[in-house]
Design a protein around this motif. Structure first.
Motif, PDB file in Angstrom:
ATOM      1  N   GLY B  25       1.690   2.743 -14.508  1.00 55.32           N
ATOM      2  CA  GLY B  25       2.992   2.081 -14.337  1.00 55.32           C
ATOM      3  C   GLY B  25       3.709   2.433 -13.059  1.00 55.32           C
ATOM      4  O   GLY B  25       4.765   1.862 -12.762  1.00 55.32           O
ATOM      5  N   VAL B  26       3.169   3.378 -12.269  1.00 57.05           N
ATOM      6  CA  VAL B  26       3.813   3.722 -10.993  1.00 57.05           C
ATOM      7  C   VAL B  26       3.172   2.886  -9.878  1.00 57.05           C
ATOM      8  O   VAL B  26       1.968   2.973  -9.648  1.00 57.05           O
ATOM      9  N   GLU B  27       4.021   2.077  -9.215  1.00 62.56           N
ATOM     10  CA  GLU B  27       3.497   1.199  -8.171  1.00 62.56           C
ATOM     11  C   GLU B  27       3.198   2.001  -6.899  1.00 62.56           C
ATOM     12  O   GLU B  27       4.048   2.731  -6.413  1.00 62.56           O
ATOM     13  N   ILE B  28       1.979   1.843  -6.409  1.00 64.10           N
ATOM     14  CA  ILE B  28       1.628   2.455  -5.134  1.00 64.10           C
ATOM     15  C   ILE B  28       0.916   1.403  -4.264  1.00 64.10           C
ATOM     16  O   ILE B  28       0.572   0.312  -4.746  1.00 64.10           O
ATOM     17  N   ALA B  29       0.735   1.719  -2.993  1.00 68.09           N
ATOM     18  CA  ALA B  29      -0.036   0.830  -2.119  1.00 68.09           C
ATOM     19  C   ALA B  29      -0.966   1.687  -1.275  1.00 68.09           C
ATOM     20  O   ALA B  29      -0.636   2.807  -0.900  1.00 68.09           O
ATOM     21  N   LEU B  30      -2.174   1.147  -1.028  1.00 63.51           N
ATOM     22  CA  LEU B  30      -3.155   1.830  -0.175  1.00 63.51           C
ATOM     23  C   LEU B  30      -3.150   1.161   1.197  1.00 63.51           C
ATOM     24  O   LEU B  30      -2.956  -0.061   1.309  1.00 63.51           O
ATOM     25  N   TYR B  31      -3.342   1.971   2.209  1.00 65.03           N
ATOM     26  CA  TYR B  31      -3.372   1.458   3.581  1.00 65.03           C
ATOM     27  C   TYR B  31      -4.598   2.040   4.279  1.00 65.03           C
ATOM     28  O   TYR B  31      -4.928   3.209   4.080  1.00 65.03           O
ATOM     29  N   ARG B  32      -5.270   1.249   5.094  1.00 63.06           N
ATOM     30  CA  ARG B  32      -6.334   1.779   5.943  1.00 63.06           C
ATOM     31  C   ARG B  32      -5.776   1.868   7.369  1.00 63.06           C
ATOM     32  O   ARG B  32      -5.312   0.883   7.926  1.00 63.06           O
ATOM     33  N   MET B  33      -5.806   3.095   7.889  1.00 61.50           N
ATOM     34  CA  MET B  33      -5.204   3.289   9.207  1.00 61.50           C
ATOM     35  C   MET B  33      -5.931   4.391   9.953  1.00 61.50           C
ATOM     36  O   MET B  33      -6.143   5.483   9.402  1.00 61.50           O
ATOM     37  N   GLU B  34      -6.319   4.122  11.172  1.00 59.66           N
ATOM     38  CA  GLU B  34      -6.987   5.098  12.041  1.00 59.66           C
ATOM     39  C   GLU B  34      -8.130   5.795  11.309  1.00 59.66           C
ATOM     40  O   GLU B  34      -8.295   7.023  11.372  1.00 59.66           O
ATOM     41  N   GLY B  35      -8.879   5.026  10.525  1.00 58.72           N
ATOM     42  CA  GLY B  35     -10.039   5.570   9.838  1.00 58.72           C
ATOM     43  C   GLY B  35      -9.743   6.240   8.511  1.00 58.72           C
ATOM     44  O   GLY B  35     -10.661   6.613   7.778  1.00 58.72           O
ATOM     45  N   ASP B  36      -8.478   6.404   8.175  1.00 62.48           N
ATOM     46  CA  ASP B  36      -8.113   7.048   6.906  1.00 62.48           C
ATOM     47  C   ASP B  36      -7.659   6.018   5.879  1.00 62.48           C
ATOM     48  O   ASP B  36      -7.194   4.929   6.224  1.00 62.48           O
ATOM     49  N   LEU B  38      -4.790   5.788   3.070  1.00 57.37           N
ATOM     50  CA  LEU B  38      -3.535   6.464   2.727  1.00 57.37           C
ATOM     51  C   LEU B  38      -2.938   5.818   1.475  1.00 57.37           C
ATOM     52  O   LEU B  38      -3.089   4.609   1.269  1.00 57.37           O
ATOM     53  N   ALA B  39      -2.235   6.623   0.668  1.00 60.96           N
ATOM     54  CA  ALA B  39      -1.569   6.081  -0.531  1.00 60.96           C
ATOM     55  C   ALA B  39      -0.091   6.458  -0.480  1.00 60.96           C
ATOM     56  O   ALA B  39       0.254   7.609  -0.248  1.00 60.96           O
ATOM     57  N   MET B  40       0.746   5.458  -0.679  1.00 59.39           N
ATOM     58  CA  MET B  40       2.188   5.675  -0.594  1.00 59.39           C
ATOM     59  C   MET B  40       2.883   4.930  -1.724  1.00 59.39           C
ATOM     60  O   MET B  40       2.417   3.872  -2.165  1.00 59.39           O
ATOM     61  N   PHE B  56       3.430  -4.879   7.771  1.00 60.13           N
ATOM     62  CA  PHE B  56       2.765  -3.618   8.145  1.00 60.13           C
ATOM     63  C   PHE B  56       2.369  -3.660   9.608  1.00 60.13           C
ATOM     64  O   PHE B  56       1.591  -4.521  10.017  1.00 60.13           O
ATOM     65  N   GLU B  57       2.907  -2.758  10.394  1.00 61.20           N
ATOM     66  CA  GLU B  57       2.676  -2.788  11.830  1.00 61.20           C
ATOM     67  C   GLU B  57       2.901  -1.388  12.405  1.00 61.20           C
ATOM     68  O   GLU B  57       3.852  -0.713  12.019  1.00 61.20           O
ATOM     69  N   ASP B  58       2.045  -0.963  13.315  1.00 60.71           N
ATOM     70  CA  ASP B  58       2.198   0.332  14.005  1.00 60.71           C
ATOM     71  C   ASP B  58       2.411   1.506  13.058  1.00 60.71           C
ATOM     72  O   ASP B  58       3.249   2.378  13.299  1.00 60.71           O
ATOM     73  N   GLY B  59       1.674   1.506  11.954  1.00 64.02           N
ATOM     74  CA  GLY B  59       1.759   2.635  11.029  1.00 64.02           C
ATOM     75  C   GLY B  59       2.991   2.639  10.149  1.00 64.02           C
ATOM     76  O   GLY B  59       3.254   3.608   9.450  1.00 64.02           O
ATOM     77  N   ARG B  60       3.777   1.559  10.217  1.00 63.21           N
ATOM     78  CA  ARG B  60       4.987   1.487   9.406  1.00 63.21           C
ATOM     79  C   ARG B  60       4.965   0.255   8.523  1.00 63.21           C
ATOM     80  O   ARG B  60       4.509  -0.805   8.948  1.00 63.21           O
ATOM     81  N   GLU B  71       7.151   5.327   7.365  1.00 63.90           N
ATOM     82  CA  GLU B  71       5.870   5.744   7.930  1.00 63.90           C
ATOM     83  C   GLU B  71       4.879   5.853   6.779  1.00 63.90           C
ATOM     84  O   GLU B  71       5.103   6.633   5.844  1.00 63.90           O
ATOM     85  N   VAL B  72       3.772   5.113   6.839  1.00 63.45           N
ATOM     86  CA  VAL B  72       2.879   5.126   5.682  1.00 63.45           C
ATOM     87  C   VAL B  72       2.102   6.441   5.573  1.00 63.45           C
ATOM     88  O   VAL B  72       1.640   6.804   4.499  1.00 63.45           O
ATOM     89  N   ARG B  73       2.011   7.203   6.663  1.00 61.74           N
ATOM     90  CA  ARG B  73       1.269   8.460   6.599  1.00 61.74           C
ATOM     91  C   ARG B  73       2.094   9.561   5.912  1.00 61.74           C
ATOM     92  O   ARG B  73       1.581  10.400   5.198  1.00 61.74           O
ATOM     93  N   THR B  74       3.419   9.505   6.095  1.00 61.96           N
ATOM     94  CA  THR B  74       4.287  10.569   5.564  1.00 61.96           C
ATOM     95  C   THR B  74       5.273  10.094   4.505  1.00 61.96           C
ATOM     96  O   THR B  74       5.866  10.900   3.789  1.00 61.96           O
TER      97      THR B  74
END
Lengths: 417, 105
Positions: B25-36, B38-40, B56-60, B71-74
Motif C-alpha cells: 500500500g505504500v506508493e513508490i517509484a523506480l528510476y534508472r539513472m547513471e546505471g543505477d 533507485l527507489a523513492m 523526470f529530468e536531470d535526476g529530478r 532529487e531521486v537519488r536522495t
C-alpha cells in the motif's frame, strides 16, 4: 420649490452654501461611489486590515477587506506580515474562504494554483500538460503571475495596507495627534484578541462615517449614555478635526460623579430615563484607569476605522463598503496580553456596550438603515449642518457638527466636488 | 515491511521513465539513472499526488501539480516549489534480473 425643480435630476454639483449643506445624491450615486473607492480606499490612504495578534504565528492568516476587495493578511515564515489580494491571478476566484486559520501556502480551490505566503506563484497543476498534451506554453513565466501585493504598515499591534506607491508613510499620513492616540491604545503593550462582532448595515458608508463624528445625536438617540452617566451634554467633551478634516478625535474626562449630578442641562435631557435599570452595574461603574489619564474617547483614522475606548472596552469599528447602499461593520474587541483575570472579565463585560446589539450603539445601525431609502428617494434634497456654527475648528461641546463639516471640507477637496 | 520485496524485473525500468509500483500500500517509484536503479517515495509532500506522473529530468522528478522538485537519488526537496519536506528513499538490490526494495526506511 416648484414641481419642476423636484423632477429635474440633481446636477452633481455641491450646493452653494458649501459645507453647511450636504447633497443627498452623494449617498446613492453609483458614479460617486466608484470614484470614492478609487480616490480613497484604492488611492493614497492607509486602510485598516487587522491586529497583529490575530496572526500570531508564521502561516497564521486572516481574511479582511480593502474597500470592496477581499484581502488576506498573513504572517510569513520570517515573522513579517504580508497583505495580498484574495483573488487568484489565474481566473480571479476567491482563494481563501476561511475567516482565520493557518496554512503553509495559499492554494486556490478552483484550479489549485499555489502561492507562497508573499503571493508568489509557486506552481500550477499540469503546467506541462498531461500525457504529453496540453499544458502551458513553454514561455509561461510564473514570476509574472503572483497575487497582487499591497504595501503594509505595522504600528504597535495594528496592521494597515495601501495600494498606492505614493501614499505617505503611515506616521505622516496619520499626523502626530492621531498617532499619539493610536499608540496610547495599541503600542504600549502587546495586544490580545478579545473577540468579534460583525453586522451588515444597509446604508451608505458615509452615513456611518458621519454618525461617528456626530456627538449631537449621542445623548439624544442613545438613552443608555446619559441614563448611566457615560456621557452627558453637561460633561466635559471635546470635538477635534485633524489633518484638514481627514481624521478626527473626540474625548471626555471620565467623571464617576456625573450620574448623580443634577444640573439645568440634565433636566432638559429627555433621554435620561430614571426607570431604566441595569442588572449588572459593573458594566458602567467598574472602571480601571489603565492609561492613567482619566480619558475616554474615540478617533477616526480615514477611511476605514473608528478606534474607541469605552471605560475598559477597547474596540476597532472597521467600515467595509459593500456598494452605494450598504456596508459591513466589523467590530474587533481587544485587550492586552498581560491582562489579569479581573481585567479580562471586565473587558468582556463592557464589550456589551458596543457592537450590533451594544447598549450605546444598536440604535445607530437601525436609524441609518431606515434613513438610506429616504435619502435615496430624494437625491435632490440637502442635509443641514449648522450646529456649532459654520466653521470647522475644534470645539469643546457635544452640540456641534464641526466634525462632519470638516469631513466634507476634506471630502470635497479630494473628490473635486 | 522490513524484508526485501520483489517489485519488478530489471528490464521493466528504462532510462528517463519513472516506474510506479507499491509495497503493502505504500506508493513508490523506480528510476534508472547513471546505471543505477533507485527507489523513492512516490507521493508529493505538498499535496497527495503521484510524483511519477510528473516530469523526470536531470535526476529530478517534478511534481505534476505544483512543480515541486525532488532529487531521486536522495529524496531531497529542491527549494523553490511549494513542498518543503523530503520524500523517503529506499534501498534497492538486484538479484537474478529481479529488483528488490527494502521498504522500511
Amino acid at each position: 420649490m416648484t414641481t419642476a425643480a423636484i423632477e429635474t435630476p440633481p446636477a452633481k454639483c455641491w450646493p452653494e452654501d458649501g459645507i453647511t449643506r450636504v447633497p443627498a445624491w452623494i449617498y446613492s450615486d453609483p458614479d460617486i461611489y466608484a470614484r470614492e473607492m478609487q480616490t480613497f480606499h484604492y488611492g493614497k490612504t492607509w486602510n485598516f486590515v487587522g491586529l497583529d495578534c490575530e496572526v500570531p504565528e508564521p502561516g497564521s492568516f486572516k481574511r479582511s477587506w480593502v474597500g470592496e476587495r477581499p484581502v488576506i493578511m498573513v504572517r510569513d515564515h520570517d515573522g513579517t506580515i504580508n497583505v495580498v489580494e484574495n483573488r487568484c491571478a489565474h481566473r480571479g476566484s476567491l482563494i481563501c474562504w476561511e475567516t482565520r486559520g493557518k496554512a503553509r501556502d495559499l492554494s486556490c480551490p478552483y484550479h489549485h494554483w499555489s502561492y507562497d505566503l508573499k503571493g508568489n506563484l509557486m506552481g500550477l497543476p499540469f503546467l506541462r500538460g498531461a500525457q504529453g498534451k496540453g499544458g502551458m506554453p513553454r514561455g509561461f513565466d510564473k514570476s509574472q503571475h503572483g497575487l497582487t501585493r499591497l504595501r503594509v504598515a505595522v504600528r504597535g499591534g495594528t496592521v494597515w495596507a495601501t495600494y498606492s506607491e505614493d501614499t505617505l508613510s503611515f506616521e505622516e499620513y496619520t499626523g502626530p495627534e492621531i498617532l499619539e492616540r493610536l499608540d496610547r491604545l495599541v503600542s504600549r503593550r502587546p495586544l490580545r484578541l478579545v473577540g468579534y462582532s460583525r453586522q451588515m448595515v444597509k446604508s451608505n458608508w458615509k452615513l456611518y462615517w458621519e454618525n461617528s463624528r456626530d456627538p449631537y445625536h449621542a445623548t439624544l438617540m442613545h438613552p443608555f449614555l446619559s441614563t448611566f452617566g457615560i456621557l452627558r451634554t453637561d460633561g466635559d467633551y471635546h470635538s477635534v478635526p485633524l489633518e484638514g478634516g481627514k481624521h478626527e478625535y473626540t474625548y471626555s474626562q471620565f467623571d464617576p460623579e456625573l450620574r448623580n449630578r443634577t444640573s439645568e442641562a440634565s433636566q432638559q435631557i429627555k433621554s435620561i430615563s430614571n426607570d431604566l435599570k441595569i442588572q449588572d452595574t459593573e458594566v458602567v461603574t467598574s472602571v480601571i484607569d489603565e492609561f492613567n489619564d482619566g480619558m475616554m474617547g474615540a478617533f477616526q483614522l480615514f477611511p476605514t476605522v473608528l478606534v474607541q475606548q469605552y471605560f475598559n472596552c477597547l474596540v476597532v469599528r472597521h467600515m467595509i463598503p459593500k456598494g452605494p447602499g450598504a456596508h459591513e461593520l466589523a467590530w474587533t474587541y481587544f485587550g492586552y496580553a498581560d491582562d489579569d483575570e479581573k481585567m479580562r472579565e471586565l473587558r468582556l463585560k463592557q464589550s456589551n456596550l458596543v457592537g450590533p446589539a451594544g447598549f450605546v450603539s444598536l440604535e445607530d445601525s437601525e436609524v441609518l438603515s431606515l434613513m438610506q431609502p429616504v435619502v435615496e428617494s430624494r437625491p435632490d434634497s440637502q442635509q443641514v449642518l449648522e450646529m456649532g456654527g459654520h466653521g470647522t475648528g475644534a470645539q469643546s461641546t457635544m452640540m456641534t457638527e464641526t466634525l462632519i463639516r470638516a469631513f466634507y471640507e476634506f471630502y470635497r477637496r479630494e473628490m473635486k466636488l | 515491511m522490513t524484508d526485501w520485496t520483489r517489485v519488478a524485473d530489471e528490464g521493466d525500468v528504462t532510462e528517463g521513465e519513472p516506474f510506479p509500483t507499491e509495497i503493502d500500500g505504500v506508493e513508490i517509484a523506480l528510476y534508472r539513472m547513471e546505471g543505477d536503479i533507485l527507489a523513492m517515495g512516490d507521493i508529493c509532500t505538498h499535496e497527495h499526488v503521484r510524483l511519477s506522473t510528473g516530469w523526470f529530468e536531470d535526476g529530478r522528478i517534478e511534481c505534476p501539480l505544483h512543480q515541486s522538485c525532488f532529487e531521486v537519488r536522495t529524496g531531497k526537496c529542491v527549494p523553490g516549489g511549494p513542498a518543503w519536506q523530503d520524500v523517503p528513499v529506499y534501498a534497492v538490490k538486484i538479484k537474478d534480473g529481479e529488483i528488490y526494495v527494502k521498504a522500511s526506511s
